[in-house]
Design an enzyme around this catalytic site. Structure first.
Site, PDB file in Angstrom:
ATOM      1  N   SER A 162       0.935  -1.161  -0.116  1.00 36.23           N
ATOM      2  CA  SER A 162       0.038   0.126  -0.008  1.00 36.23           C
ATOM      3  C   SER A 162       0.987   1.217   0.197  1.00 36.23           C
ATOM      4  O   SER A 162       1.875   1.180   0.178  1.00 36.23           O
ATOM      5  CB  SER A 162      -0.807  -0.242   1.205  1.00 36.23           C
ATOM      6  OG  SER A 162      -0.072   0.466   2.391  1.00 36.23           O
ATOM      7  N   ASP A 163       0.197   2.344  -0.202  1.00 35.03           N
ATOM      8  CA  ASP A 163       0.852   3.596  -0.122  1.00 35.03           C
ATOM      9  C   ASP A 163       0.777   3.650   1.275  1.00 35.03           C
ATOM     10  O   ASP A 163       0.074   3.208   2.024  1.00 35.03           O
ATOM     11  CB  ASP A 163       0.302   4.872  -0.721  1.00 35.03           C
ATOM     12  CG  ASP A 163       1.313   6.097  -1.117  1.00 35.03           C
ATOM     13  OD1 ASP A 163       2.408   6.062  -0.485  1.00 35.03           O
ATOM     14  OD2 ASP A 163       1.264   6.802  -2.101  1.00 35.03           O
ATOM     15  N   CYS A 164       1.619   4.766   1.820  1.00 34.39           N
ATOM     16  CA  CYS A 164       1.658   4.847   3.179  1.00 34.39           C
ATOM     17  C   CYS A 164       0.573   5.538   3.939  1.00 34.39           C
ATOM     18  O   CYS A 164       0.214   6.496   3.905  1.00 34.39           O
ATOM     19  CB  CYS A 164       3.024   5.881   3.847  1.00 34.39           C
ATOM     20  SG  CYS A 164       4.367   4.752   3.191  1.00 34.39           S
TER      21      CYS A 164
END
Length: 481
Positions: A162-164
């Protein structure tokens, strides 16, 4: 681009070998630069799906392929999957809660080609799912996108991260689930193996206890991650691997220095050149400068000697038989006239040196004066205007260095306009007026990642030439070629 990817991965391996980096790199950003105000557009290849596909393939191959075909040189990650091209809108909508409404045709024609090329042709070993939703489904919870499209159709062999903070967004921002455990469930089962935050660690145990996820879900995700680690050689003998023997001599090498210079040159666009003002006339007597010494001659001198030789050949081919001589004087004016870190853009490394426009020009023309005039978006004072006015009146050629920086465009920061900041417009008007009194030449250099509306300069007859330099990096010889 493949050469750039290879240089990054070579130096990345060295940094890993001395304990200063991992072997997985979350690059490239191959989202479509559809709105020119998007702050992160500077990270991408642009708005063309075909160009982005070629770029993605070349960069990933450069990052992952090398002299030892048994292992990944490094692991590249294509991001942000998919339809991500906004940081913050005007109505409270931002990347963490944005729902991109995309037709099937637009998805296939525009937003997916670069990712497909990244996986199918580039053989990327990682993908990053984006913050946004697509037609109501958060990207990191979209099983059709991650498992269906990437793994089943494209035969993706790698892990999905995932993106953060994007897993938390599934619950908190998109309201797609009614609990954090539910967010873990939909993300893991959709094919998101890794959470770039602590959300999985905090909430997966409860999701497992509630029966929302099974150990098989965790095993599958872990398997994808471990497979990439195996392909990087992390579990094999270091003595039998080529990349683990890379030493510091491969960092900041002559080859990489010249590549940085060539990348800066190729990344620039000549927007205007009335009467062949550019390239400026140059002296063939050049002192050595930045870089490493080789055979008694510094690399900077080697590079400049080669450039000057090519420049003389170009002049002669055009029929200019006269001797090449330097301008009598230069005025280098503007908020980027002496810029250093701003030239690197964002997500930059730490270079051994950065050559500012003024510093680079002064190596060619000794009679050069520096006047910044104004900040990127700060009001001019009377003293600043007077100094710019005087410098432009006195110099034979004025280099006006304008543009943007990370205070205006970047991650989490979109622009509301593509206009040049007002103080720079005022500075340009003052400089052009001063230069015009003596029929002096003015060359405009734009340093920016996103598009800037400079039609007023392009149409102004007092502007002899214009160059768009992007963010050219540590080697800035942006006007001379």
């Amino acid at each position: 681009m493949q050469a750039i990817g290879s240089a990054i991965s070579t130096e990345g391996r060295v940094f890993n070998n001395v304990g200063h980096a991992g072997n997985t790199f979350w690059a490239p950003n191959i989202n479509i630069f559809r709105d020119p105000r998007w702050g992160r557009g500077q990270e991408t290849p642009g708005e063309d799906p075909f160009l982005s596909s070629v770029y993605a393939t070349a960069f990933v191959r450069g990052m992952q392929e090398g002299e030892d075909g048994r292992y990944l040189k490094t692991s590249a990650c294509c991001k942000h999957f998919a339809a991500y091209s906004v940081e913050n809108l005007y109505n409270g909508t931002h990347r963490h809660n944005f729902d991109a409404q995309v037709t099937k045709q637009d998805m296939v024609d525009t937003y997916l080609p670069a990712f497909e090329a990244c996986v199918v042709k580039g053989k990327a070993s990682a993908l990053m799912c984006s913050y946004n939703s697509i037609n109501g489904v958060p990207a990191c919870a979209d099983a059709g996108l991650l498992n269906g499209m990437a793994r089943e159709e494209w035969r993706f062999d790698g892990y999905v991260t995932s993106d953060c903070g994007a897993i938390s967004d599934i619950w908190k921002r998109h309201n797609y689930t009614d609990s954090p455990e539910g967010a873990c469930q939909v993300a893991l089962q959709a094919g998101c193996d890794l959470d770039c935050s602590t959300f999985y660690a905090e909430h997966c145990p409860a999701a497992l206890a509630q029966g929302l996820i099974q150990e098989g879900d965790l095993d599958r995700a872990l398997g994808h991650l471990l497979r990439v680690q195996f392909r990087l050689g992390l579990f094999d003998s270091l003595e039998e691997q080529v990349y683990t023997k890379y030493g510091l001599e491969k960092v900041n090498s002559e080859e990489h220095q010249m590549l940085a210079l060539e990348a800066a040159r190729q990344g620039m666009v000549l927007l205007k050149n009335d009467h062949g003002v550019l390239p400026l006339s140059l002296s063939v007597e050049v002192e050595g400068e930045w870089g490493m010494e080789e055979d008694g001659m510094e690399e900077g001198a080697v590079l400049k000697t080669a450039f000057l030789r090519r420049e003389r050949e170009r002049q002669l081919r055009r029929g200019h038989r006269e001797e090449i001589s330097p301008p009598l004087s230069l005025a280098v004016i503007g908020p980027h006239a002496n810029a250093t870190e701003a030239l690197l853009g964002n997500y930059q490394g730490v270079p051994p040196f950065i050559i500012s426009p003024f510093e680079g020009l002064r190596k060619y023309v000794s009679d050069a004066v520096l006047v910044e005039g104004c900040g990127i978006n700060s009001t001019l004072t009377e003293d600043q205007m007077n100094a710019a006015d005087a410098a432009a009146r006195a110099a034979d050629v004025t280099i006006l260095v304008l543009g943007l920086d990370s205070s205006i465009e970047g991650e989490g920061l979109d622009r509301t306009s593509i206009l040049l900041p007002a103080p720079q417009v005022e500075l340009a008007a003052r400089v052009l007026g001063a230069a015009a009194t003596g029929e002096k030449k003015v060359v405009v250099v734009l340093i920016a990642g996103g598009a800037v509306d400079v039609e007023f300069l392009k149409e102004d007859g007092r502007v002899a030439a214009m160059v768009f330099a992007g963010y050219p990096g540590k080697r800035n010889v942006c006007v001379l070629e």
